[in-house]
Motif scaffolding. Sequence first.
Motif, PDB file in Angstrom:
ATOM      1  N   SER A 159      28.993  17.151  82.643  1.00 26.79           N
ATOM      2  CA  SER A 159      29.755  16.046  83.251  1.00 26.79           C
ATOM      3  C   SER A 159      30.313  16.327  84.648  1.00 26.79           C
ATOM      4  O   SER A 159      30.151  15.484  85.533  1.00 26.79           O
ATOM      5  CB  SER A 159      30.901  15.630  82.333  1.00 26.79           C
ATOM      6  N   GLY A 165      36.895  20.398  84.482  1.00 27.31           N
ATOM      7  CA  GLY A 165      36.414  21.609  83.803  1.00 27.31           C
ATOM      8  C   GLY A 165      37.279  21.946  82.598  1.00 27.31           C
ATOM      9  O   GLY A 165      38.390  21.443  82.453  1.00 27.31           O
ATOM     10  N   ALA A 205      31.508  23.077  83.953  1.00 27.51           N
ATOM     11  CA  ALA A 205      32.248  22.654  82.753  1.00 27.51           C
ATOM     12  C   ALA A 205      33.076  23.801  82.187  1.00 27.51           C
ATOM     13  O   ALA A 205      34.029  23.570  81.465  1.00 27.51           O
ATOM     14  CB  ALA A 205      31.274  22.157  81.699  1.00 27.51           C
ATOM     15  N   GLU A 245      30.633  27.731  73.293  1.00 28.20           N
ATOM     16  CA  GLU A 245      29.230  28.054  73.539  1.00 28.20           C
ATOM     17  C   GLU A 245      29.004  28.986  74.721  1.00 28.20           C
ATOM     18  O   GLU A 245      27.889  29.444  74.933  1.00 28.20           O
ATOM     19  CB  GLU A 245      28.423  26.762  73.740  1.00 28.20           C
ATOM     20  N   THR A 298      27.279  18.615  74.346  1.00 27.25           N
ATOM     21  CA  THR A 298      26.764  17.412  75.030  1.00 27.25           C
ATOM     22  C   THR A 298      27.461  16.132  74.548  1.00 27.25           C
ATOM     23  O   THR A 298      26.839  15.086  74.415  1.00 27.25           O
ATOM     24  CB  THR A 298      25.222  17.238  74.884  1.00 27.25           C
ATOM     25  N   GLY A 299      28.784  16.271  74.328  1.00 23.76           N
ATOM     26  CA  GLY A 299      29.580  15.153  73.818  1.00 23.76           C
ATOM     27  C   GLY A 299      29.410  13.875  74.610  1.00 23.76           C
ATOM     28  O   GLY A 299      29.211  12.799  74.026  1.00 23.76           O
ATOM     29  N   THR A 300      29.466  13.947  75.914  1.00 23.51           N
ATOM     30  CA  THR A 300      29.323  12.729  76.709  1.00 23.51           C
ATOM     31  C   THR A 300      27.913  12.541  77.233  1.00 23.51           C
ATOM     32  O   THR A 300      27.397  11.424  77.222  1.00 23.51           O
ATOM     33  CB  THR A 300      30.258  12.733  77.940  1.00 23.51           C
ATOM     34  N   ILE A 301      27.289  13.623  77.686  1.00 26.61           N
ATOM     35  CA  ILE A 301      25.979  13.403  78.307  1.00 26.61           C
ATOM     36  C   ILE A 301      24.938  12.909  77.304  1.00 26.61           C
ATOM     37  O   ILE A 301      24.023  12.186  77.669  1.00 26.61           O
ATOM     38  CB  ILE A 301      25.472  14.620  79.129  1.00 26.61           C
ATOM     39  N   ASN A 335      34.492  29.531  76.571  1.00 24.09           N
ATOM     40  CA  ASN A 335      34.993  28.233  77.056  1.00 24.09           C
ATOM     41  C   ASN A 335      35.506  27.410  75.853  1.00 24.09           C
ATOM     42  O   ASN A 335      35.386  27.862  74.714  1.00 24.09           O
ATOM     43  CB  ASN A 335      33.864  27.527  77.811  1.00 24.09           C
ATOM     44  N   PRO A 336      36.025  26.200  76.077  1.00 22.26           N
ATOM     45  CA  PRO A 336      36.681  25.463  74.994  1.00 22.26           C
ATOM     46  C   PRO A 336      35.835  25.194  73.752  1.00 22.26           C
ATOM     47  O   PRO A 336      36.352  25.220  72.635  1.00 22.26           O
ATOM     48  CB  PRO A 336      37.076  24.136  75.649  1.00 22.26           C
ATOM     49  N   ASN A 385      35.042  17.736  72.094  1.00 19.41           N
ATOM     50  CA  ASN A 385      33.910  18.012  72.939  1.00 19.41           C
ATOM     51  C   ASN A 385      33.267  16.680  73.274  1.00 19.41           C
ATOM     52  O   ASN A 385      32.551  16.553  74.218  1.00 19.41           O
ATOM     53  CB  ASN A 385      32.933  18.934  72.230  1.00 19.41           C
ATOM     54  N   ARG A 410      39.273  13.617  83.057  1.00 20.68           N
ATOM     55  CA  ARG A 410      39.227  13.572  81.598  1.00 20.68           C
ATOM     56  C   ARG A 410      40.263  14.525  81.048  1.00 20.68           C
ATOM     57  O   ARG A 410      40.760  15.403  81.739  1.00 20.68           O
ATOM     58  CB  ARG A 410      37.851  13.881  81.066  1.00 20.68           C
ATOM     59  N   ARG A 411      40.581  14.329  79.786  1.00 19.50           N
ATOM     60  CA  ARG A 411      41.566  15.155  79.130  1.00 19.50           C
ATOM     61  C   ARG A 411      41.121  16.604  79.193  1.00 19.50           C
ATOM     62  O   ARG A 411      39.959  16.911  78.926  1.00 19.50           O
ATOM     63  CB  ARG A 411      41.671  14.699  77.682  1.00 19.50           C
TER      64      ARG A 411
HETATM   65  P1  ADP Z   1      29.528  16.923  78.620  1.00 14.59           P
HETATM   66  O1  ADP Z   1      28.700  16.195  77.616  1.00 14.59           O
HETATM   67  O2  ADP Z   1      30.652  16.054  79.123  1.00 14.59           O
HETATM   68  O3  ADP Z   1      28.761  17.500  79.750  1.00 14.59           O
HETATM   69  P2  ADP Z   1      30.079  18.904  76.536  1.00 14.59           P
HETATM   70  O4  ADP Z   1      30.588  18.078  75.400  1.00 14.59           O
HETATM   71  O5  ADP Z   1      28.684  19.409  76.456  1.00 14.59           O
HETATM   72  O6  ADP Z   1      30.292  18.119  77.913  1.00 14.59           O
HETATM   73  O7  ADP Z   1      31.037  20.134  76.709  1.00 14.59           O
HETATM   74  C1  ADP Z   1      30.653  21.239  77.483  1.00 14.59           C
HETATM   75  C2  ADP Z   1      31.846  21.966  77.973  1.00 14.59           C
HETATM   76  O8  ADP Z   1      32.528  21.137  78.909  1.00 14.59           O
HETATM   77  C3  ADP Z   1      32.902  22.279  76.944  1.00 14.59           C
HETATM   78  O9  ADP Z   1      32.650  23.414  76.191  1.00 14.59           O
HETATM   79  C4  ADP Z   1      34.079  22.486  77.837  1.00 14.59           C
HETATM   80  O10 ADP Z   1      34.018  23.737  78.480  1.00 14.59           O
HETATM   81  C5  ADP Z   1      33.895  21.381  78.842  1.00 14.59           C
HETATM   82  N1  ADP Z   1      34.577  20.158  78.404  1.00 14.59           N
HETATM   83  C6  ADP Z   1      34.167  19.262  77.491  1.00 14.59           C
HETATM   84  N2  ADP Z   1      35.061  18.271  77.326  1.00 14.59           N
HETATM   85  C7  ADP Z   1      36.065  18.537  78.172  1.00 14.59           C
HETATM   86  C8  ADP Z   1      37.281  17.912  78.488  1.00 14.59           C
HETATM   87  N3  ADP Z   1      37.658  16.799  77.890  1.00 14.59           N
HETATM   88  N4  ADP Z   1      38.060  18.490  79.414  1.00 14.59           N
HETATM   89  C9  ADP Z   1      37.693  19.604  80.022  1.00 14.59           C
HETATM   90  N5  ADP Z   1      36.551  20.247  79.767  1.00 14.59           N
HETATM   91  C10 ADP Z   1      35.745  19.745  78.865  1.00 14.59           C
END
Ligand code: ADP
Length: 571
Positions: free
Chosen positions: A74, A117, A89, A275, A420-423, A271-272, A566, A163-164
């Motif tokens: 993201s 991030g 991220a 992974e 890949t929560g959002t992507i 990371n959070p 995520n 984002r949060r």
């Molecule tokens: P995306 O789909 O948005 O690219 P992911 O769900 O794959 O993100 O998460 C990848 C990493 O991005 C997480 O492990 C974390 O490090 C970071 N991340 C995800 N969500 C958040 C959030 N709300 N705020 C800050 N960092 C995040």
Amino acid sequence: MLDLTENALAILERRYLNRDEKGEIIESTEELFDRVAKSIAEIDLVYGAKEEEVAALHDRFYHLMTSLDFLPNSPTLMNAGLPLGQLSACFVLPVPDTMEGIFEAVKNTALIHKSGGGTGFSFSRLRPKGSVVRSTGGVASGPISFMKVFNTATEAVKQGGKRRGANMGILRVDHPDILEFIKCKEDKSELTNFNLSVGITEEFMAAVRKKETYPLRDPIGKKVMGVLDAAQVFKLIVEKAWESGEPGIVFLDRINGDNPLQHMGEIESTNPCGEQPLLPNESCNLGSINLARMGKDDGRGIDYEKLKEKVHLAVHFLDNVIDANTYPLPEIEARSKETRKIGLGVMGFADLLTLLGISYDSEEAVTVAEQIMKFINSEAKKASMNLAQDRGTFPQYHGSRWEKENMPLRNATTTTIAPTGTISMIAGCSSGIEPLFAVAYTKVCMDEDKLMEVHPVFKRLALEKGFYTPELMEKVKKLGSVSMIKGIPDEVKRIFVTTQDISPYWHVRLQAAFQKYTDNAVSKTINFPRNAHVKEIEEAYFLAYELGCKGLTVYRDGSREGQVLNVGEVT
Ligand code: ADP
């Protein structure tokens, strides 16, 4: 016009499209992808590419993303080509045992969250609660009280950021405050912006097995300060995870055993979402290939030629991101450019299985997972070696495991499986390597209307096999699962098995299959039904350990309301 779902357009509009100072959107979706493709392609100029080569690359990156074959994490989509320009991220920040150091880390966390991030920390260096503070003669308040400060800062930044913020907090199992840490989410209002994991050591696992005690050590000087019964501590971790899904576990010694950069020191945190293990002050950018688009047109098998091409292009893209990135701190920039870690992974794995007619909870799925990831990992390494020929190896190559193995790589790590929560929502595919959540899903429309869509492959099969009826589709929408619906052939039911119907055993097997061929770690949630027994969670932890996973996150249905997500929260 791009072929994006209404869901994807709604998400892009709410959070990703560039806005002016008044908050008005000032770019189209096409312009977003063009901005990202252009700014990442232009990095090739630094490495001596000609203008026309860069223009061609710009075009290829644009199509790589707009075809939804691949998307970067993201922050890259949000910020590439814009003044903020923070593209990663994942970050891990050091938390030293000094007041200045702790609050410096709080400040840096806020800066990183503001840019989208996520941050991970080990709190294991902090002196335990009750130790003497020399300068004041007082007593230290311990790691957990400081974690609350990070949590509050995260909460405050939430209002201003894109984002949060999300955090990972890790405490070693041999830290004297470990029991307080394991129990600290008993109060569900505490540390809501943190995922917590206990840092498990080999010493601890051996003591659990032998039903022995293990030592707790003072982080400063490593003096033994007491002992705990290992099996009891393990049981407590499992019980708390059963109650609330937390803490998770990370196998720290295993992560360090696999670390190709042992000459640079020890990895203490991820990371959070777990992974991406990183050194203190290191960052990493991720990207994921959409496997739902890698099946052959006739539905039989995987198009490896196409996959190979996408992997090579994606590695080029992610390596360029390292140079295009504007880092929040000079020390993070220095570290990240020394190791040049990237994390290429996958999404849409469950969708691919439906195309192949394979059930997620089967040996065949494990085999497909291993084959695909082995291929991606090996092609990603080849791509990274190709880049190294022109651009040089990553600066810390000398002394690394890659040097010993005679693999001149541009990137210290190349593969990571992100949530890949959002992507995945932008790509319109199943997330990461997770099973299908449901056979029907909600569509969020621009005007907030919610429509239900049935999985397109299910619909197609229903038509092909002659069991399609509008009533049946309505039932699928209502239940989300097909397991209880009459009139659907069993073999089709098997293909559309959903998360809730998959046993933890298979969840762990799939995580382990991907981990086998992934440099970094794998984001995966091991789902349990509401009525799961504590013992089953314990078994999953042991299985993950035995199968070589780097950690484990469990979730028992209904045990947690809001989790540090995520998934992309649409705000
Ligand atoms: P995306 O789909 O948005 O690219 P992911 O769900 O794959 O993100 O998460 C990848 C990493 O991005 C997480 O492990 C974390 O490090 C970071 N991340 C995800 N969500 C958040 C959030 N709300 N705020 C800050 N960092 C995040």
